[in-house]
Scaffold this motif. Structure first.
Motif, PDB file in Angstrom:
ATOM      1  N   SER A  60       3.053   5.162  -5.666  1.00 60.27           N
ATOM      2  CA  SER A  60       3.093   4.688  -4.281  1.00 60.27           C
ATOM      3  C   SER A  60       3.249   5.880  -3.344  1.00 60.27           C
ATOM      4  O   SER A  60       4.101   6.745  -3.565  1.00 60.27           O
ATOM      5  N   VAL A  61       2.391   5.923  -2.324  1.00 59.89           N
ATOM      6  CA  VAL A  61       2.511   6.961  -1.306  1.00 59.89           C
ATOM      7  C   VAL A  61       2.491   6.256   0.044  1.00 59.89           C
ATOM      8  O   VAL A  61       1.629   5.409   0.289  1.00 59.89           O
ATOM      9  N   ARG A  62       3.460   6.573   0.867  1.00 59.73           N
ATOM     10  CA  ARG A  62       3.545   5.968   2.210  1.00 59.73           C
ATOM     11  C   ARG A  62       3.432   7.073   3.260  1.00 59.73           C
ATOM     12  O   ARG A  62       4.055   8.134   3.119  1.00 59.73           O
ATOM     13  N   TYR A  63       2.619   6.818   4.254  1.00 52.43           N
ATOM     14  CA  TYR A  63       2.414   7.778   5.343  1.00 52.43           C
ATOM     15  C   TYR A  63       2.986   7.180   6.630  1.00 52.43           C
ATOM     16  O   TYR A  63       2.605   6.072   7.017  1.00 52.43           O
ATOM     17  N   TYR A  64       3.891   7.923   7.225  1.00 54.26           N
ATOM     18  CA  TYR A  64       4.481   7.468   8.498  1.00 54.26           C
ATOM     19  C   TYR A  64       4.110   8.470   9.586  1.00 54.26           C
ATOM     20  O   TYR A  64       4.590   9.608   9.572  1.00 54.26           O
TER      21      TYR A  64
ATOM     22  N   LEU B   4      13.557   4.085   8.952  1.00 56.73           N
ATOM     23  CA  LEU B   4      13.271   4.453   7.566  1.00 56.73           C
ATOM     24  C   LEU B   4      14.406   5.369   7.109  1.00 56.73           C
ATOM     25  O   LEU B   4      14.728   6.336   7.806  1.00 56.73           O
ATOM     26  N   VAL B  29      11.628   0.180  -0.094  1.00 53.31           N
ATOM     27  CA  VAL B  29      10.167   0.246  -0.121  1.00 53.31           C
ATOM     28  C   VAL B  29       9.673   1.286  -1.126  1.00 53.31           C
ATOM     29  O   VAL B  29       8.512   1.259  -1.536  1.00 53.31           O
ATOM     30  N   GLU B  35      13.613   0.573   4.364  1.00 57.67           N
ATOM     31  CA  GLU B  35      13.233   0.314   5.748  1.00 57.67           C
ATOM     32  C   GLU B  35      14.154  -0.793   6.269  1.00 57.67           C
ATOM     33  O   GLU B  35      14.348  -1.810   5.596  1.00 57.67           O
ATOM     34  N   ASN B  73       1.374   2.172  12.417  1.00 64.60           N
ATOM     35  CA  ASN B  73       0.476   3.143  11.786  1.00 64.60           C
ATOM     36  C   ASN B  73       0.863   3.496  10.352  1.00 64.60           C
ATOM     37  O   ASN B  73       0.369   4.478   9.795  1.00 64.60           O
ATOM     38  N   VAL B  74       1.773   2.707   9.785  1.00 59.86           N
ATOM     39  CA  VAL B  74       2.169   3.010   8.399  1.00 59.86           C
ATOM     40  C   VAL B  74       0.960   2.780   7.488  1.00 59.86           C
ATOM     41  O   VAL B  74       0.258   1.781   7.615  1.00 59.86           O
ATOM     42  N   ILE B  75       0.740   3.714   6.609  1.00 59.91           N
ATOM     43  CA  ILE B  75      -0.369   3.597   5.656  1.00 59.91           C
ATOM     44  C   ILE B  75       0.205   3.709   4.242  1.00 59.91           C
ATOM     45  O   ILE B  75       1.084   4.544   3.988  1.00 59.91           O
ATOM     46  N   ILE B  76      -0.286   2.846   3.379  1.00 65.92           N
ATOM     47  CA  ILE B  76       0.209   2.803   2.004  1.00 65.92           C
ATOM     48  C   ILE B  76      -0.949   3.073   1.047  1.00 65.92           C
ATOM     49  O   ILE B  76      -2.016   2.496   1.200  1.00 65.92           O
ATOM     50  N   GLY B  80       2.880  -1.004  -3.020  1.00 70.70           N
ATOM     51  CA  GLY B  80       3.752  -0.903  -1.862  1.00 70.70           C
ATOM     52  C   GLY B  80       3.714  -2.188  -1.087  1.00 70.70           C
ATOM     53  O   GLY B  80       2.659  -2.778  -0.898  1.00 70.70           O
ATOM     54  N   GLU B  81       4.891  -2.647  -0.737  1.00 65.31           N
ATOM     55  CA  GLU B  81       4.981  -3.891   0.024  1.00 65.31           C
ATOM     56  C   GLU B  81       4.702  -3.610   1.478  1.00 65.31           C
ATOM     57  O   GLU B  81       5.232  -2.659   2.040  1.00 65.31           O
ATOM     58  N   ARG B  83       5.305  -4.803   5.084  1.00 66.33           N
ATOM     59  CA  ARG B  83       6.207  -5.699   5.802  1.00 66.33           C
ATOM     60  C   ARG B  83       5.406  -6.355   6.927  1.00 66.33           C
ATOM     61  O   ARG B  83       4.563  -5.708   7.550  1.00 66.33           O
ATOM     62  N   GLU B  86       4.578  -4.588  10.063  1.00 67.33           N
ATOM     63  CA  GLU B  86       3.884  -3.307  10.021  1.00 67.33           C
ATOM     64  C   GLU B  86       2.387  -3.556  10.190  1.00 67.33           C
ATOM     65  O   GLU B  86       1.851  -4.475   9.591  1.00 67.33           O
ATOM     66  N   GLU B  89      -2.687  -0.324   6.516  1.00 67.42           N
ATOM     67  CA  GLU B  89      -4.003  -0.028   5.963  1.00 67.42           C
ATOM     68  C   GLU B  89      -3.720   0.358   4.517  1.00 67.42           C
ATOM     69  O   GLU B  89      -2.942   1.276   4.268  1.00 67.42           O
TER      70      GLU B  89
END
Lengths: 91, 91
Positions: A60-64, B4, B29, B35, B73-76, B80-81, B83, B86, B89
């Motif tokens: 899992s990779v998350r970009y914020y 976060l 997360v 989060e 703009n969170v990207i997974i 990954g869950e 929310r 959010e 993408e």
């Protein structure tokens, strides 16, 4: 733009490869977190590189993306490097 | 407010205590990321609890407050869950 990248990667070799990849784009701020200052194309390039490396079922990779306001509100408790562009409060 | 929380904690018992503490305030997360949706007083309460648990020389906890724009703009990439609040993408 400023981006926090946070990852959970199961395989050690994959994790090492991702770390080496991310090192080209930003600064490691915790064991599995990098903070990067990037333009849009570098951001896409970084993501594409990560995507080719990881196992999407296991990892899992998350970009914020952090705007200036959010960046200014970063708070650190314990050790941690404060980046000059971050507002900060160390508690 | 949306926060976060990302941590590096050396001692297993301390890490478990911090995880139990954070569970009262938000959703896990990733292995070392939570989060949380909190008001100001809950946020302060969460931080104070963490501060009492960790070893400030060994451990690191970073708090990123995320505004609606950044949250959107969170990207997974990978598991990954997402929310409901959010934007997301999944790539």
């Amino acid at each position: 733009m400023h981006v926090l990248v946070s990852y959970d990667i199961v395989d050690n070799k994959t994790r090492t490869r991702v770390m080496k990849h991310l090192k080209n784009y930003g600064q490691r701020v915790q064991l599995s977190c990098y903070e990067c200052d990037l333009d849009e194309s570098m951001y896409q390039q970084m993501k594409e590189g990560v995507e080719q490396l990881i196992d999407k079922k296991m990892d899992s990779v998350r970009y914020y993306r952090l705007c200036k306001g959010c960046l200014h509100n970063v708070i650190i408790c314990g050790w941690g490097e404060v980046r000059e562009d971050e507002g900060f409060e160390i508690i």
